[in-house]
Design a protein around this motif. Structure first.
Motif, PDB file in Angstrom:
ATOM      1  N   LYS A  74      30.318   6.515  21.095  1.00  0.00           N
ATOM      2  CA  LYS A  74      30.100   7.740  20.324  1.00  0.00           C
ATOM      3  C   LYS A  74      28.710   8.272  20.651  1.00  0.00           C
ATOM      4  CE  LYS A  74      29.388   9.269  15.534  1.00  0.00           C
ATOM      5  NZ  LYS A  74      29.397   8.825  14.115  1.00  0.00           N
ATOM      6  N   ALA A  75      28.626   9.555  21.014  1.00  0.00           N
ATOM      7  CA  ALA A  75      27.351  10.196  21.334  1.00  0.00           C
ATOM      8  C   ALA A  75      27.206  11.459  20.492  1.00  0.00           C
ATOM      9  CB  ALA A  75      27.270  10.532  22.816  1.00  0.00           C
ATOM     10  N   ASN A 120      33.282  11.462  21.028  1.00  0.00           N
ATOM     11  CA  ASN A 120      33.885  10.134  21.008  1.00  0.00           C
ATOM     12  C   ASN A 120      34.629   9.941  22.324  1.00  0.00           C
ATOM     13  OD1 ASN A 120      33.572   8.768  18.229  1.00  0.00           O
ATOM     14  ND2 ASN A 120      34.100  10.870  17.686  1.00  0.00           N
ATOM     15  N   PHE A 121      34.377   8.822  22.998  1.00  0.00           N
ATOM     16  CA  PHE A 121      34.951   8.628  24.327  1.00  0.00           C
ATOM     17  C   PHE A 121      35.424   7.202  24.534  1.00  0.00           C
ATOM     18  CE2 PHE A 121      30.332   8.062  24.507  1.00  0.00           C
ATOM     19  CZ  PHE A 121      30.195   6.821  25.103  1.00  0.00           C
ATOM     20  N   ILE A 165      23.398   7.397  20.361  1.00  0.00           N
ATOM     21  CA  ILE A 165      24.533   6.775  21.045  1.00  0.00           C
ATOM     22  C   ILE A 165      24.895   5.472  20.336  1.00  0.00           C
ATOM     23  CG2 ILE A 165      25.364   5.685  23.178  1.00  0.00           C
ATOM     24  CD1 ILE A 165      23.645   7.589  24.756  1.00  0.00           C
ATOM     25  N   THR A 166      26.182   5.287  20.105  1.00  0.00           N
ATOM     26  CA  THR A 166      26.689   4.031  19.552  1.00  0.00           C
ATOM     27  C   THR A 166      27.786   3.523  20.471  1.00  0.00           C
ATOM     28  OG1 THR A 166      26.259   4.811  17.303  1.00  0.00           O
ATOM     29  CG2 THR A 166      27.691   2.883  17.551  1.00  0.00           C
ATOM     30  N   MET A 167      27.590   2.343  21.040  1.00  0.00           N
ATOM     31  CA  MET A 167      28.596   1.771  21.927  1.00  0.00           C
ATOM     32  C   MET A 167      29.481   0.804  21.154  1.00  0.00           C
ATOM     33  SD  MET A 167      27.968   3.373  24.640  1.00  0.00           S
ATOM     34  CE  MET A 167      29.222   2.518  25.587  1.00  0.00           C
ATOM     35  N   ASN A 168      30.791   0.897  21.422  1.00  0.00           N
ATOM     36  CA  ASN A 168      31.792   0.064  20.757  1.00  0.00           C
ATOM     37  C   ASN A 168      31.573  -0.007  19.255  1.00  0.00           C
ATOM     38  OD1 ASN A 168      33.227  -0.705  23.165  1.00  0.00           O
ATOM     39  ND2 ASN A 168      31.471  -1.991  23.677  1.00  0.00           N
ATOM     40  N   PRO A 169      31.627   1.161  18.569  1.00  0.00           N
ATOM     41  CA  PRO A 169      31.417   1.179  17.119  1.00  0.00           C
ATOM     42  C   PRO A 169      32.490   0.382  16.388  1.00  0.00           C
ATOM     43  CG  PRO A 169      32.315   3.272  17.879  1.00  0.00           C
ATOM     44  CD  PRO A 169      31.980   2.491  19.104  1.00  0.00           C
ATOM     45  N   SER A 170      32.117  -0.152  15.230  1.00  0.00           N
ATOM     46  CA  SER A 170      33.069  -0.951  14.451  1.00  0.00           C
ATOM     47  C   SER A 170      34.217  -0.084  13.935  1.00  0.00           C
ATOM     48  CB  SER A 170      32.341  -1.625  13.284  1.00  0.00           C
ATOM     49  OG  SER A 170      31.660  -0.660  12.496  1.00  0.00           O
ATOM     50  N   ASP A 171      33.914   1.174  13.611  1.00  0.00           N
ATOM     51  CA  ASP A 171      34.956   2.103  13.168  1.00  0.00           C
ATOM     52  C   ASP A 171      35.496   2.852  14.383  1.00  0.00           C
ATOM     53  OD1 ASP A 171      34.566   1.401  10.502  1.00  0.00           O
ATOM     54  OD2 ASP A 171      33.013   2.930  10.225  1.00  0.00           O
TER      55      ASP A 171
END
Length: 285
Positions: A27-28, A68-69, A234-240
């Motif tokens: 997520k960016a 979201n990617f 940037i959040t990589m492999n978010p829990s949600d």
């Protein structure tokens, strides 16, 4: 430096293959600002009113988007803001993005090289379904840090087609009735602009904000002649986990068909505005 850059490209290509074999998501968050230019001409508008209008236009063109990617697809959506007290619906007019078909939820599928945009144009929902344009990116030698990521510069030349709001809201003048259609200002302006992008090989996917893609790493920043977009988080492999799926509501059209519809709407807006004698002040371009 150029040898190093090409080494990065080869390295990232290998990384992309590895990433595609994984359950991968990110997520960016991007901040987007578009310059507002408007000629009030000789309209008799008080200076405080002009200032208020320009501030409202500026706020309407400063937006936050979330990308979201996963390994093959992405969804790019505007983060909605609460309307400020006293804004009287500021930004509800015909916005720049709505007329170009880039204001709605944007889905990009890199594998299929297609995009879909769910977009509202003056009360009607359209679903633009078309092929992604591949830019001829030129890898540059410059690099810089954006947040915690090392980013590399790339440039490309792109043909853009934008609504000419000045043509729509220009006050009628003497002799306008005698002008031919060829002499009148066009509803859209077509020109070539340089795109400057900064991508990071540390996130090895071919994604980016808006319709930008095709570099060996996530695009963190990009700008053309009027709009600047910069990644702020940037959040990589978010829990949600977010389900990345294509929009499916609205009248399906190609980008060319949508542009034709938008052009007709702009002609209607121009005639309505001029029939009112140009009252109501300025509008953004």
């Amino acid at each position: 430096m150029m040898k190093y850059t090409w080494f990065i490209v080869v390295f990232v290509t290998c990384m992309i293959v590895e990433v595609q074999a994984q359950d991968f998501q990110g997520k960016a968050v991007y901040q987007s600002k578009t310059q507002v230019n408007f000629d009030f001409g000789n309209r008799n508008i008080p200076e405080d009113r002009k200032k208020e209008m320009m501030e409202r236009m500026k706020r309407a063109n400063e937006k936050t988007f979330v990308l979201n990617f996963n390994k093959t697809a992405s969804i790019y959506e505007e983060e909605k803001k609460l309307e400020q007290p006293g804004e009287r619906g500021g930004g509800r007019g015909p916005r720049f993005g709505a007329l170009t078909g880039t204001d709605g939820d944007l889905y990009k599928n890199i594998k299929d090289q297609r995009y879909l945009v769910k977009n509202e144009l003056l009360g009607k929902i359209f679903l633009i379904d078309d092929e992604l344009q591949a830019l001829d990116w030129k890898m540059e030698s410059e690099s810089k840090k954006i947040g915690n990521y090392m980013a590399f510069k790339a440039t490309a030349v792109k043909t853009v087609k934008r609504p000419n709001m000045r043509a729509v809201f220009r006050r009628p003048g003497r002799g306008d009735e005698e002008k031919s259609e060829a002499e009148k200002e066009d509803e859209f302006i077509v020109k070539e602009v340089e795109i400057v992008a900064w991508y990071t090989p540390e996130i090895p996917i071919n994604q980016g904000p808006g319709l930008y893609w095709g570099l060996p790493g996530l695009i963190l920043a990009v700008n053309d002649d009027v709009t600047t977009i910069i990644c702020s988080e940037i959040t990589m492999n978010p829990s949600d986990k977010i389900e990345i799926k294509a929009p499916n509501k609205g009248k399906k059209v190609t980008q060319e068909e949508y542009d034709t519809i938008a052009q007709e709407k702009m002609k209607e807006m121009r005639e309505n505005f001029r029939n009112r004698g140009g009252r109501g002040g300025g509008r953004p371009n």
